[in-house]
Design a protein around this motif. Structure first.
Motif, PDB file in Angstrom:
ATOM      1  N   LEU A  32       0.822  -0.945  -0.084  1.00 20.62           N
ATOM      2  CA  LEU A  32       0.042  -0.075   0.045  1.00 20.62           C
ATOM      3  C   LEU A  32       0.791   1.149   0.044  1.00 20.62           C
ATOM      4  CD1 LEU A  32      -2.828   1.084   0.264  1.00 20.62           C
ATOM      5  CD2 LEU A  32      -2.588   1.008   2.619  1.00 20.62           C
ATOM      6  N   LEU A  33       1.951   1.331   0.789  1.00 22.74           N
ATOM      7  CA  LEU A  33       2.756   2.498   0.961  1.00 22.74           C
ATOM      8  C   LEU A  33       3.445   2.555  -0.206  1.00 22.74           C
ATOM      9  CD1 LEU A  33       3.439   2.272   4.717  1.00 22.74           C
ATOM     10  CD2 LEU A  33       2.290   3.830   3.810  1.00 22.74           C
ATOM     11  N   VAL A  34       4.082   1.643  -0.835  1.00 25.04           N
ATOM     12  CA  VAL A  34       4.922   1.613  -1.783  1.00 25.04           C
ATOM     13  C   VAL A  34       4.401   1.919  -3.214  1.00 25.04           C
ATOM     14  CG1 VAL A  34       6.419   0.154  -3.267  1.00 25.04           C
ATOM     15  CG2 VAL A  34       6.801   0.159  -0.840  1.00 25.04           C
ATOM     16  N   TYR A  35       3.152   1.272  -3.570  1.00 17.27           N
ATOM     17  CA  TYR A  35       2.415   1.344  -4.772  1.00 17.27           C
ATOM     18  C   TYR A  35       1.268   2.409  -4.645  1.00 17.27           C
ATOM     19  CZ  TYR A  35       5.297  -2.802  -5.276  1.00 17.27           C
ATOM     20  OH  TYR A  35       6.357  -3.849  -5.470  1.00 17.27           O
ATOM     21  N   VAL A  36       0.939   2.866  -3.611  1.00 15.82           N
ATOM     22  CA  VAL A  36      -0.482   3.798  -3.694  1.00 15.82           C
ATOM     23  C   VAL A  36       0.222   5.170  -3.243  1.00 15.82           C
ATOM     24  CG1 VAL A  36      -2.612   4.310  -2.788  1.00 15.82           C
ATOM     25  CG2 VAL A  36      -2.059   1.992  -3.174  1.00 15.82           C
ATOM     26  N   ALA A  37       0.828   4.925  -2.188  1.00 14.40           N
ATOM     27  CA  ALA A  37       1.382   6.352  -1.408  1.00 14.40           C
ATOM     28  C   ALA A  37       2.889   6.778  -2.088  1.00 14.40           C
ATOM     29  CB  ALA A  37       1.523   6.096   0.018  1.00 14.40           C
ATOM     30  N   ASP A  38       3.236   6.004  -2.955  1.00 15.69           N
ATOM     31  CA  ASP A  38       4.628   6.191  -3.546  1.00 15.69           C
ATOM     32  C   ASP A  38       5.775   6.423  -2.635  1.00 15.69           C
ATOM     33  OD1 ASP A  38       5.873   6.034  -6.051  1.00 15.69           O
ATOM     34  OD2 ASP A  38       5.390   8.305  -6.434  1.00 15.69           O
ATOM     35  N   LEU A  39       5.785   5.836  -1.712  1.00 12.03           N
ATOM     36  CA  LEU A  39       6.899   5.937  -0.922  1.00 12.03           C
ATOM     37  C   LEU A  39       8.015   5.010  -0.982  1.00 12.03           C
ATOM     38  CD1 LEU A  39       5.484   6.103   3.054  1.00 12.03           C
ATOM     39  CD2 LEU A  39       6.106   8.050   1.499  1.00 12.03           C
ATOM     40  N   PRO A  40       9.402   5.565  -0.816  1.00 11.23           N
ATOM     41  CA  PRO A  40      10.539   4.740  -1.147  1.00 11.23           C
ATOM     42  C   PRO A  40      10.474   3.318  -0.125  1.00 11.23           C
ATOM     43  CG  PRO A  40      11.373   6.803  -0.749  1.00 11.23           C
ATOM     44  CD  PRO A  40       9.610   6.726  -0.461  1.00 11.23           C
ATOM     45  N   ALA A  41      10.813   2.086  -0.696  1.00 22.99           N
ATOM     46  CA  ALA A  41      10.790   0.919  -0.074  1.00 22.99           C
ATOM     47  C   ALA A  41      11.158   1.199   1.416  1.00 22.99           C
ATOM     48  CB  ALA A  41      11.460  -0.299  -0.945  1.00 22.99           C
ATOM     49  N   LYS A  42      12.233   1.409   1.615  1.00 23.30           N
ATOM     50  CA  LYS A  42      12.643   1.312   2.971  1.00 23.30           C
ATOM     51  C   LYS A  42      11.798   2.227   3.862  1.00 23.30           C
ATOM     52  CE  LYS A  42      17.401  -0.143   1.944  1.00 23.30           C
ATOM     53  NZ  LYS A  42      18.737   0.098   2.067  1.00 23.30           N
ATOM     54  N   GLU A  43      11.502   3.521   3.543  1.00 21.17           N
ATOM     55  CA  GLU A  43      10.452   4.453   4.259  1.00 21.17           C
ATOM     56  C   GLU A  43       9.173   3.693   4.422  1.00 21.17           C
ATOM     57  OE1 GLU A  43       8.207   8.905   3.958  1.00 21.17           O
ATOM     58  OE2 GLU A  43      10.179   8.371   2.825  1.00 21.17           O
ATOM     59  N   ALA A  44       8.735   2.881   3.458  1.00 21.09           N
ATOM     60  CA  ALA A  44       7.191   2.102   3.654  1.00 21.09           C
ATOM     61  C   ALA A  44       7.613   0.927   4.521  1.00 21.09           C
ATOM     62  CB  ALA A  44       7.009   1.837   2.147  1.00 21.09           C
ATOM     63  N   ILE A  45       8.695   0.440   4.526  1.00 16.93           N
ATOM     64  CA  ILE A  45       8.799  -0.606   5.628  1.00 16.93           C
ATOM     65  C   ILE A  45       8.691  -0.004   6.920  1.00 16.93           C
ATOM     66  CG2 ILE A  45      10.492  -2.224   6.365  1.00 16.93           C
ATOM     67  CD1 ILE A  45      11.195  -2.948   3.512  1.00 16.93           C
ATOM     68  N   ALA A  46       9.580   1.204   7.049  1.00 14.88           N
ATOM     69  CA  ALA A  46       9.697   1.418   8.559  1.00 14.88           C
ATOM     70  C   ALA A  46       8.272   2.122   8.883  1.00 14.88           C
ATOM     71  CB  ALA A  46      10.725   2.768   8.628  1.00 14.88           C
ATOM     72  N   THR A  47       7.716   2.828   8.047  1.00 10.90           N
ATOM     73  CA  THR A  47       6.422   3.191   8.542  1.00 10.90           C
ATOM     74  C   THR A  47       5.475   2.180   8.650  1.00 10.90           C
ATOM     75  OG1 THR A  47       6.561   5.195   6.888  1.00 10.90           O
ATOM     76  CG2 THR A  47       4.413   4.810   7.715  1.00 10.90           C
TER      77      THR A  47
END
Length: 282
Positions: A32-47
């Motif tokens: 969701l954070l990577v492909y919808v919110a367009d966050l970098p992978a590591k920031e998405a994982i941390a979030t």
């Protein structure tokens, strides 16, 4: 703005998954954070570790009131998992993002097969109230390392560990896993914060939405048959694992890999389930 609103809306499903299945939060949160919110992978994982950790702590409450938590097992597993999760979070800074997501997807698929297949029936074996400490510690460290490294709160590994290896009934495994997920998620987050910055406004909004979903999931958990819950969990992980794996291949190759992987996995599950039923029958 539209992507942010959609992301927050879909975060409700993260909470429903955690409350109902005792896992799956990060399986939803990371894509969701990577492909919808367009966050970098590591920031998405941390979030995702922050959102899932906080949501799991809230989702735990109805399970605890219903007596579906094995506290000693959960706390020992959680402490061991925290050590592994912190180490995994620090190690992730040196691993390419594509490797993290590919590893994430492959572990999801392997776990899905185990969950759909189920445990071999063992007549006369008593259902344990708590699991042996040494086994819990070893499983906790391994699962914790994976949690911190790939950003999964661990439910998709903890629930199978408690049901397939430990023999806990599915409702107890679901409740107990939430203790472990909350502890390991916060430890993994601590490891990531040394190298990753988080959008705290987005993280708080996602957490609130996920907590609301967890309340609904917790209310449903005690009303769903254990075997149905286990199989539903497994197929849910299959779908998300194939999707994440497909995203790691460029262009038209991704859908082709997803289709081949889905067919191969379906065949594997069918054979495994057939063999398991024949062994159980005899």
């Amino acid at each position: 703005m539209t992507a942010t609103v959609l992301t927050v809306g879909l975060a409700v499903l993260i909470g429903v998954s955690l409350g109902l299945l005792g896992g799956g939060g990060s399986i939803l949160a990371v894509p969701l954070l990577v492909y919808v919110a367009d966050l970098p992978a590591k920031e998405a994982i941390a979030t995702s570790l922050l959102v899932v950790g906080a949501t799991s702590a809230v989702a735990l409450l109805p399970h605890a009131r219903a007596g579906r938590v094995r506290w000693r097992t959960g706390l020992v597993f959680g402490v061991a998992g925290m050590a592994g999760a912190y180490a995994g979070g620090r190690l992730a800074a040196f691993v390419p993002s594509a490797f993290l997501l590919t590893g994430f997807a492959l572990m999801m698929l392997a776990t899905a097969v185990a969950m759909i297949r189920g445990r071999r029936a063992t007549a006369g074996r008593p259902v344990p109230h708590e699991l042996p400490v040494l086994r819990v510690v070893l499983d906790g460290i391994v699962v914790g390392l994976v949690t911190g490294l790939v950003g999964a709160g661990g439910g998709f590994l903890v629930v199978p560990a408690l049901t397939l290896l430990g023999g806990l009934p599915m409702p107890a495994a679901v409740g107990t896993s939430l203790v472990v997920i909350a502890m390991k998620s916060f430890a993994g987050l601590a490891g990531y914060l040394s190298s990753v910055r988080i959008n705290w406004g987005l993280a708080v909004a996602l957490t609130v939405a996920a907590v609301l979903g967890s309340v609904l999931g917790g209310r449903l958990a005690g009303r769903v048959p254990a075997d149905l819950l286990r199989r539903a969990f497994g197929w849910f992980v299959v779908v998300m694992g194939v999707f994440v794996l497909a995203q790691q291949f460029p262009g038209k190759l991704g859908p082709a890999v997803a289709a081949i992987g889905a067919l191969a996995l379906a065949g594997t599950v069918t054979v495994a389930v057939g063999r398991h039923r024949r062994r159980s029958y005899y």
